[in-house]
Design a protein around this motif. Structure first.
Motif, PDB file in Angstrom:
ATOM      1  N   HIS A 240       0.933  -1.391   0.094  1.00 45.41           N
ATOM      2  CA  HIS A 240       0.152  -0.156   0.083  1.00 45.41           C
ATOM      3  C   HIS A 240       0.846   1.287   0.132  1.00 45.41           C
ATOM      4  CE1 HIS A 240      -3.348   2.608   0.891  1.00 45.41           C
ATOM      5  NE2 HIS A 240      -4.082   1.770   1.112  1.00 45.41           N
TER       6      HIS A 240
ATOM      7  N   TYR B  98      -0.333   7.335   2.414  1.00 43.09           N
ATOM      8  CA  TYR B  98      -1.633   8.192   2.135  1.00 43.09           C
ATOM      9  C   TYR B  98      -1.173   9.789   1.787  1.00 43.09           C
ATOM     10  CZ  TYR B  98      -3.670   4.626   5.340  1.00 43.09           C
ATOM     11  OH  TYR B  98      -4.146   3.359   5.765  1.00 43.09           O
TER      12      TYR B  98
ATOM     13  N   HIS C 228      -4.459   5.166  -3.198  1.00 47.96           N
ATOM     14  CA  HIS C 228      -5.875   5.950  -3.367  1.00 47.96           C
ATOM     15  C   HIS C 228      -5.414   7.060  -4.519  1.00 47.96           C
ATOM     16  CE1 HIS C 228      -6.200   5.411   1.305  1.00 47.96           C
ATOM     17  NE2 HIS C 228      -6.140   4.344   0.906  1.00 47.96           N
TER      18      HIS C 228
ATOM     19  N   GLU D  56      -7.735   2.225  -5.529  1.00 48.52           N
ATOM     20  CA  GLU D  56      -8.814   2.092  -4.399  1.00 48.52           C
ATOM     21  C   GLU D  56     -10.077   2.682  -4.431  1.00 48.52           C
ATOM     22  OE1 GLU D  56      -7.020   1.497  -0.459  1.00 48.52           O
ATOM     23  OE2 GLU D  56      -8.943   1.637   0.459  1.00 48.52           O
TER      24      GLU D  56
ATOM     25  N   HIS E  65     -10.137  -4.517   0.529  1.00 46.99           N
ATOM     26  CA  HIS E  65      -9.718  -4.056   1.957  1.00 46.99           C
ATOM     27  C   HIS E  65     -10.990  -4.420   3.017  1.00 46.99           C
ATOM     28  CE1 HIS E  65      -6.649  -1.115   0.885  1.00 46.99           C
ATOM     29  NE2 HIS E  65      -6.064  -2.333   0.817  1.00 46.99           N
TER      30      HIS E  65
ATOM     31  N   GLU F 114      -8.014  -4.090   7.505  1.00 44.51           N
ATOM     32  CA  GLU F 114      -7.466  -2.831   8.219  1.00 44.51           C
ATOM     33  C   GLU F 114      -8.137  -2.058   8.999  1.00 44.51           C
ATOM     34  OE1 GLU F 114      -7.817  -0.447   4.551  1.00 44.51           O
ATOM     35  OE2 GLU F 114      -5.867  -0.765   4.162  1.00 44.51           O
TER      36      GLU F 114
END
Ligand SMILES: [Zn+2]
Length: 286
Positions: free
Chosen positions: A66, A69, A106, A142, A212, A257
């Motif tokens: 991942h 962010y 993202h 995502e 997720h 998560e």
């Protein structure tokens, strides 16, 4: 069922593989680099060899990296945009070297410029940083809850993919909490079917590669992204089971998560989920 959780790889992929196996997981997710600062750890050849051996021994597959962010491909200003392009290109190469199947990102936040301008930035970023990459690691966009100026509804992701000409190694990662925020109500089994239909008619099911799995603190359509522990949020046991026992979803790697206090608690959630699914199947068989 392929089930796992988010774990740290700071002590090495081989060590994380042991932890995942001890938790009863047969897949896992990790941050490709420091989730806040963005610094990347050097992964040496020795670690990769040890990791390949142990993942084979424990049947660990569909591993998900991942991105931090802080990566924003829709950024309207130069510095964060340049950082996003650098990190996407660099992490695709780093994950390729480790043999990681999927890299999740993202899509980004347009920070007030509007969805159209945000999508333009994302498409240009991917043209520059992703399209030249011809490896095995797939990049997965995502699905987001639509919090603030976040881009990432099923339709928006489909538009990004279409503009890029549906490249082969570009896919999608679903998030049960984000999809709840976006308006799907998985307490109704028909809403899982509606999601599957929407995916089929836009992105194509063959591009959906990972999930997720999180409960949601908030109700459908609130556009809030607040994960809850399995069974302790809006979805509860019923909503979670409707979602994960759908014949399409259950074939995908499911990654927790949830806000646990300690990663050991992921083991409890994994065991509980397996027991729930078994119980539902037994009921169905009568
Ligand atoms: Zn995510």
């Amino acid at each position: 069922m392929r089930l796992g959780s988010h774990l740290s790889v700071s002590k090495g992929f081989d060590k994380t593989a042991e932890i995942a196996h001890d938790l009863g997981a047969n897949t896992f997710q990790f941050f490709t680099r420091n989730p806040r600062g963005g610094a990347a750890r050097k992964i040496d050849e020795k670690e990769i060899i040890a990791w390949q051996a142990v993942r084979k021994k424990y049947d660990l597959l569909h591993i998900v990296g991942h991105l931090p962010y802080t990566v924003n491909m829709a950024a309207q200003t130069e510095r964060p945009y340049a950082f996003a392009k650098m990190v996407v290109a660099d992490d695709l190469q780093r994950m390729e070297a480790v043999g990681i199947e999927y890299l999740v990102i993202h899509p980004g936040s347009h920070t007030g410029a509007g969805v159209g301008k945000g999508i333009e930035r994302i498409v240009s970023c991917l043209e520059e940083a992703f399209l030249p990459h011809l490896g095995k690691t797939m990049l997965l966009l995502e699905t987001m809850a639509g919090q603030g100026t976040e881009i990432g509804s099923v339709e928006e992701i489909a538009e990004i993919m279409e503009r890029l000409g549906f490249p082969q190694n570009l896919g999608v990662c679903l998030d049960s909490c984000h999809l709840t925020g976006a308006g799907y109500d998985f307490k109704q089994p028909t809403e899982v079917d509606r999601l599957i239909n929407d995916l089929q008619n836009t992105i194509g099911l063959e591009r959906v590669k990972a999930v997720h799995l999180n409960d949601s603190k908030f109700a459908p359509g609130t556009h809030k992204d607040r994960h809850a522990r399995i069974g302790e949020g809006y979805l509860g046991k019923e909503g979670i089971l409707n979602f994960i026992t759908h014949p399409f979803i259950r074939k995908l790697p499911l990654i927790l998560e949830t806000p646990v206090n300690d990663y050991q608690e992921y083991g409890e959630e994994i065991a509980m989920l397996r027991a729930w699914v078994e119980e539902k199947e037994q009921k169905r068989r009568g």
